[in-house]
Design a protein around this motif. Structure first.
Motif, short mmCIF file in Angstrom:
data_model
loop_
_atom_site.label_atom_id
_atom_site.label_comp_id
_atom_site.label_asym_id
_atom_site.label_seq_id
_atom_site.Cartn_x
_atom_site.Cartn_y
_atom_site.Cartn_z
N THR A 2 0.83 -1.20 0.00
CA THR A 2 0.00 0.00 0.00
C THR A 2 0.87 1.26 0.00
O THR A 2 2.07 1.21 0.30
CB THR A 2 -0.91 0.04 1.24
N ASP A 3 0.24 2.38 -0.33
CA ASP A 3 0.95 3.66 -0.29
C ASP A 3 1.47 3.95 1.12
O ASP A 3 2.57 4.49 1.27
CB ASP A 3 0.03 4.81 -0.74
N LEU A 4 0.68 3.61 2.12
CA LEU A 4 1.12 3.81 3.50
C LEU A 4 2.40 3.02 3.78
O LEU A 4 3.33 3.54 4.40
CB LEU A 4 0.04 3.38 4.49
N GLU A 5 2.42 1.78 3.33
CA GLU A 5 3.60 0.93 3.57
C GLU A 5 4.83 1.49 2.86
O GLU A 5 5.93 1.49 3.41
CB GLU A 5 3.34 -0.50 3.09
N GLU A 6 4.63 1.97 1.64
CA GLU A 6 5.75 2.47 0.85
C GLU A 6 6.33 3.76 1.42
O GLU A 6 7.53 4.00 1.34
CB GLU A 6 5.32 2.70 -0.59
N SER A 7 5.47 4.59 2.00
CA SER A 7 5.93 5.90 2.45
C SER A 7 6.30 5.95 3.93
O SER A 7 6.77 6.98 4.41
CB SER A 7 4.86 6.96 2.16
N TRP A 8 6.12 4.86 4.66
CA TRP A 8 6.38 4.88 6.09
C TRP A 8 7.86 5.08 6.37
O TRP A 8 8.71 4.43 5.78
CB TRP A 8 5.87 3.60 6.75
N ASP A 9 8.19 5.96 7.30
CA ASP A 9 9.57 6.26 7.68
C ASP A 9 9.96 5.39 8.88
O ASP A 9 9.80 5.78 10.03
CB ASP A 9 9.72 7.75 8.01
N TRP A 10 10.46 4.20 8.59
CA TRP A 10 10.80 3.23 9.63
C TRP A 10 11.94 3.73 10.50
O TRP A 10 11.96 3.51 11.72
CB TRP A 10 11.16 1.88 9.02
N GLU A 11 12.91 4.40 9.91
CA GLU A 11 14.05 4.90 10.67
C GLU A 11 13.60 5.93 11.71
O GLU A 11 14.02 5.89 12.87
CB GLU A 11 15.07 5.51 9.70
N LEU A 12 12.73 6.85 11.31
CA LEU A 12 12.20 7.85 12.24
C LEU A 12 11.38 7.18 13.33
O LEU A 12 11.52 7.49 14.51
CB LEU A 12 11.34 8.87 11.48
N HIS A 13 10.53 6.26 12.95
CA HIS A 13 9.67 5.54 13.91
C HIS A 13 10.53 4.85 14.96
O HIS A 13 10.29 4.97 16.17
CB HIS A 13 8.82 4.54 13.13
N ARG A 92 5.98 -5.01 14.40
CA ARG A 92 5.04 -6.04 13.96
C ARG A 92 3.64 -5.46 13.74
O ARG A 92 3.03 -5.65 12.70
CB ARG A 92 4.98 -7.16 14.99
N THR A 93 3.14 -4.73 14.75
CA THR A 93 1.78 -4.21 14.64
C THR A 93 1.68 -3.08 13.62
O THR A 93 0.64 -2.92 12.97
CB THR A 93 1.23 -3.75 16.00
N THR A 94 2.74 -2.31 13.46
CA THR A 94 2.71 -1.25 12.45
C THR A 94 2.64 -1.85 11.06
O THR A 94 1.89 -1.35 10.21
CB THR A 94 3.94 -0.33 12.60
#
Length: 112
Positions: A2-13, A92-94
């Protein structure tokens, strides 16, 4: 994906989670490794699939609750208060959330 998955900033999170854990260890009486019930909050985006999100969360052992204005609350007990343990559940939940149209909106716990 999804667009959400593609744009998520894992490093920031991940860095925000690490900073929060560090801050709580420094500013509260919570000891590293203390056993907590971790509460995670998620918000729906347009087109969110609530039944699918609830099903995957419960399949992986998370207890569900309803928050304000469409929030979904997921809880898991017996989590050691460490960055690694909290990040494991957050990551995992994200991933589950983003794939079903939800975004994370924080985590917390009641002090042991």
């Amino acid at each position: 994906m999804t667009d959400l998955e593609e744009s998520w900033d894992w490093e920031l999170h991940q860095s925000q989670t690490a900073a929060t854990v560090h801050q709580l260890l420094a500013e509260t009486d919570v000891e590293e490794g203390a056993i907590i019930t971790l509460d995670l909050t998620f918000l729906p985006e347009d087109g969110a699939d609530l039944p699918a999100f609830e099903k995957v969360l419960t399949t992986f052992g998370y207890a569900l609750g309803d928050g304000e204005e469409g929030e979904i609350l997921a809880s898991v007990s017996e989590v050691p208060f460490t960055f690694d343990a909290i990040w494991t559940h957050e990551e995992r939940t994200t991933k589950m959330a983003l794939a079903r149209g939800f975004v994370p909106d924080g985590w917390g716990f009641w002090e042991p």
